[in-house]
Design a protein around this motif. Structure first.
Motif, PDB file in Angstrom:
ATOM      1  N   ARG A 116       0.820  -1.216   0.000  1.00 25.23           N
ATOM      2  CA  ARG A 116       0.000   0.000   0.000  1.00 25.23           C
ATOM      3  C   ARG A 116       0.857   1.271   0.000  1.00 25.23           C
ATOM      4  O   ARG A 116       0.335   2.371  -0.182  1.00 25.23           O
ATOM      5  N   GLU A 123      -1.963   3.990  -0.161  1.00 26.18           N
ATOM      6  CA  GLU A 123      -3.389   3.698  -0.279  1.00 26.18           C
ATOM      7  C   GLU A 123      -3.922   3.402   1.114  1.00 26.18           C
ATOM      8  O   GLU A 123      -3.407   2.511   1.797  1.00 26.18           O
ATOM      9  N   TYR A 132     -10.409   1.647  -0.821  1.00 33.47           N
ATOM     10  CA  TYR A 132      -9.109   2.288  -0.655  1.00 33.47           C
ATOM     11  C   TYR A 132      -9.048   3.558  -1.497  1.00 33.47           C
ATOM     12  O   TYR A 132      -9.666   3.646  -2.560  1.00 33.47           O
TER      13      TYR A 132
END
Length: 242
Positions: A116, A123, A132
């Motif tokens: 992420r 995110e 997300y």
């Protein structure tokens, strides 16, 4: 109801016990409103089955289990407690850095995967919407994460594929907090999210900028902006006394 059905569709309703429900309720303590709602839904379904459908399932097992009830507001952590994080266990400090840096709710922050994070961006999860969205990752958080050894696909890893989990982190946090004395007891992990929002407001961020980080409603952003403004005004007022 769907969550209950998914986990229990193949089980006999009459085998549902008070002890089991009490345990489930306790495990959801990090989300007290959701925990109470789970008991309420089970209670409604049980009463309907017993009273309307005449199922021979006995007394309602949710009766007598205390609900968490209306929760007090989560207070943002004071500066002295943030300063103590440098001495905290790795689990506690990492969770705190993730919550403060991402502005997410504790459970979402604690469950974050390394994937992420990508350069200056990350995110983050809007838990209410279940989606997300991409937002800028502050340098402090990037620097902290780069200093840690990768032990799995999650930042806080239980093993190579699973996150450590909210309950394990929260227990570690409570042990650390208890060692800080009585003045630390009112503060919980969720208070770090509030502090993240207040810090953004104190830095002069607009409502739109704060929403781009936290994805909160305009009403919640306005509430914490007011709290930040009060602190700034009180500081300026007290300085004038000297």
């Amino acid at each position: 109801m769907e969550e209950i059905l998914i986990k229990n569709a193949n089980k006999a309703v009459r085998n549902t016990g008070k002890q089991n429900l009490r345990s489930i309720h306790a495990k959801m303590a990090g989300k007290p409103r959701k925990a109470d709602k789970r008991l309420q839904v089970i209670s409604l379904l049980w009463n309907y089955a017993k009273d309307k459908l005449d199922w021979p399932i006995g007394d309602n097992p949710t009766k007598g289990i205390d609900h968490y009830g209306k929760q007090r507001e989560f207070e943002p952590w004071p500066d002295w407690m943030i300063g103590k994080l440098s001495e905290a266990p790795d689990t506690v400090r990492t969770a705190a850095e993730l919550i403060l840096g991402t502005g997410q709710r504790p459970n979402a922050a604690i469950s974050m995967e390394h994937r992420r994070f990508s350069g200056d961006w990350m995110e983050v999860l809007d838990e209410k919407g279940g989606e997300y969205f991409e937002t800028y990752c502050p340098k402090d958080l990037r620097d902290y994460l780069s200093s840690r050894e990768l032990k799995g696909k999650h930042v806080l890893a239980k093993n190579l594929t699973e996150p450590l989990g909210y309950d394990a982190v929260e227990k570690s946090f409570r042990r650390w907090r208890n060692n800080l004395g009585e003045t630390a007891k009112p503060y919980v992990l969720h208070g770090l999210r509030k502090l993240a929002i207040i810090r953004l407001a104190e830095a002069g961020c607009t409502d739109a900028e704060i929403q781009a980080v936290t994805n909160q409603s305009p009403e919640m952003v306005a509430y914490y902006r007011k709290k930040a403004s009060r602190k700034a005004l009180s500081k300026a007022a007290q300085h004038r006394r000297t």
